[in-house]
Design a protein around this motif. Structure first.
Motif, PDB file in Angstrom:
ATOM      1  N   GLU A 200       0.849  -1.223  -0.069  1.00 12.81           N
ATOM      2  CA  GLU A 200      -0.494  -0.101  -0.271  1.00 12.81           C
ATOM      3  C   GLU A 200       1.022   1.145  -0.102  1.00 12.81           C
ATOM      4  O   GLU A 200       0.813   1.994  -0.959  1.00 12.81           O
ATOM      5  CB  GLU A 200      -1.004   0.000   1.191  1.00 12.81           C
TER       6      GLU A 200
ATOM      7  N   THR B  56       1.497   3.711  -3.257  1.00 17.34           N
ATOM      8  CA  THR B  56       0.724   5.212  -2.529  1.00 17.34           C
ATOM      9  C   THR B  56       1.843   6.189  -3.096  1.00 17.34           C
ATOM     10  O   THR B  56       1.540   7.114  -3.546  1.00 17.34           O
ATOM     11  CB  THR B  56       0.150   5.575  -1.659  1.00 17.34           C
TER      12      THR B  56
ATOM     13  N   ARG C   3      -1.957   6.634   4.138  1.00 12.91           N
ATOM     14  CA  ARG C   3      -2.986   5.691   3.736  1.00 12.91           C
ATOM     15  C   ARG C   3      -2.769   4.028   4.396  1.00 12.91           C
ATOM     16  O   ARG C   3      -3.315   3.195   4.373  1.00 12.91           O
ATOM     17  CB  ARG C   3      -2.706   5.224   1.524  1.00 12.91           C
TER      18      ARG C   3
ATOM     19  N   ARG D 144      -5.032   4.391   6.765  1.00 16.12           N
ATOM     20  CA  ARG D 144      -6.066   3.824   6.402  1.00 16.12           C
ATOM     21  C   ARG D 144      -6.246   2.608   6.312  1.00 16.12           C
ATOM     22  O   ARG D 144      -7.543   1.255   6.576  1.00 16.12           O
ATOM     23  CB  ARG D 144      -6.785   4.422   5.658  1.00 16.12           C
TER      24      ARG D 144
END
Length: 411
Positions: free
Chosen positions: A30, A34, A101, A104
């Motif tokens: 992730e 990103t 991110r 999250r």
């Protein structure tokens, strides 16, 4: 996720979520994705800005300083003056966005762990609790789940207690009914087979069967009354009740029985008259049970005192006899269903073992409480009731000591 053997944890311990290798890889992926997306967007933004400056060199002065910051020529980036600050801003933005991110995604992993724990609890593992250290918003959900499981456990425990209570009730009722029923069948069988010598013996058999039938009726009536009072839908028919008159009427109704047992009944109320809110029919059942109990088990008693007094917003009622004392070990169990201080004597007198339990239930419906005290001089059943409907009384630690000051010898 964790193995089921490791799921039972100390409820008071909060632990961190242990991420699996796949979950760690998911977070790293992730972050990389990103970052690459942000890098591509920033390069595209720089190229667009640079191309705009080349096409139109007469931009408004408010943005002219950007031409001094960025210049891209032949795919080579050159920096002058403020370019380091601009680059630092981009780096900070990138770090914040990547961190946001990743967090999250981490919160989503936390939610998956909580859902897995919830499924485990739902699979009849109600002794388990979720003890993860999670984000504040999810912590509220975890606390609600744990509270719900605790409430479910209490409900299950109460249901089991009720089921056990019902089983004990059936067992005790079956035992108590079987004894007189066996006698009834036995004596009626003798009559049916004409196994009696004369009319006198026949009458003896029928009289015994009749007495045993009355004993059964007492048990069935008490059982019906007890189960009816225990129902949550039971309501009281409150009205203004003159306690002075009620105690006087009770004394009059039991005068004949008292004379047979050579017991003198006394009544006393303060103030006179004493008026309170109550269901007189159900309270009469309480006093009837206590008076009958005194007649049956207050051996050698010569006096029975029915006394009521108002103390503030409550009414204290005492049913006292000067018979033989109740053993100390039995006082705490007097109001248990089917409890008998002397079971053999209770059977002889036809007691159901439910009278005091019924009395306690009715008093509790009125918002009061009842207890018993006994010594060498007297045995007293003390009832505390609210003066007005709707109030609820709770026994304090020194209530018995306070009440003892009002108990006097029955001379």
């Amino acid at each position: 996720m964790r193995d089921k053997t490791n799921r039972k944890v100390n409820r008071k311990t909060t632990t961190k979520i242990r991420l699996t290798g796949a979950e760690v890889s998911e977070l790293i992926f992730e972050g990389i994705v990103t970052f690459l997306i942000l890098l591509a967007l920033e390069i595209a933004l720089i190229l667009l800005l640079n191309q705009g400056f080349i096409i139109n060199r007469n931009l408004d002065s408010s943005v002219s300083f950007l031409r001094d910051l960025i210049s891209i020529h032949n795919a080579n980036v050159q920096f002058w003056g403020w370019n380091q600050i601009f680059l630092l801003i981009l780096v900070v933005i990138d770090v914040l966005v990547v961190y946001w991110r990743i967090m999250r995604r981490f919160h989503q992993i936390e939610m998956r762990h909580v859902i897995s724990e919830l499924h485990y609890i739902a699979d009849n593992h109600f002794d388990h609790r979720i003890t993860f250290k999670v984000n504040p918003e999810l912590e509220k959900v975890v606390s609600s789940i744990n509270a719900l499981v605790d409430s479910t456990n209490r409900s299950i425990g109460e249901e089991r207690r009720i089921e056990k209570s019902k089983d004990e009730l059936i067992t005790n009722v079956s035992h108590d009914i079987r004894t007189p029923l066996t006698s009834i069948i036995g004596y009626l069988g003798l009559i049916e087979d004409k196994q009696f010598k004369n009319q006198e013996e026949l009458l003896k058999y029928t009289h015994t069967a009749f007495e045993k039938s009355k004993q059964m009726k007492v048990l069935v009536d008490d059982l019906f009354e007890f189960t009816k009072i225990q129902q949550t839908a039971t309501t009281l028919n409150y009205m203004s009740t003159n306690m002075t008159n009620m105690l006087a009427q009770l004394a009059a109704s039991y005068e004949l029985e008292a004379q047979k047992q050579k017991i003198h009944i006394l009544t006393q109320t303060r103030p006179d008259p004493l008026i309170m809110d109550a269901d007189p029919e159900k309270l009469s059942r309480v006093f009837n049970n206590l008076i009958i109990n005194a007649f049956k088990y207050g051996q050698d008693a010569t006096k029975l005192l029915l006394r009521a007094r108002q103390v503030g917003t409550e009414v204290i009622i005492q049913v006292t006899n000067n018979g033989q004392p109740i053993p100390e070990a039995s006082l705490a169990h007097l109001f248990d269903r089917f409890y008998r201080v002397e079971s053999s004597r209770s059977h002889e007198t036809g007691g159901s073992g439910l009278g005091l339990a019924i009395a306690q239930s009715i008093v509790a419906l009125h918002g009061g409480f009842i207890y018993a005290v006994s010594d060498k001089t007297r045995t007293s059943f003390v009832i505390h009731l609210p003066l007005k409907r709707g109030a609820r009384l709770r026994p304090s630690t020194n209530v018995k000591t306070t009440d003892q000051a009002y108990l006097s010898n029955l001379n």
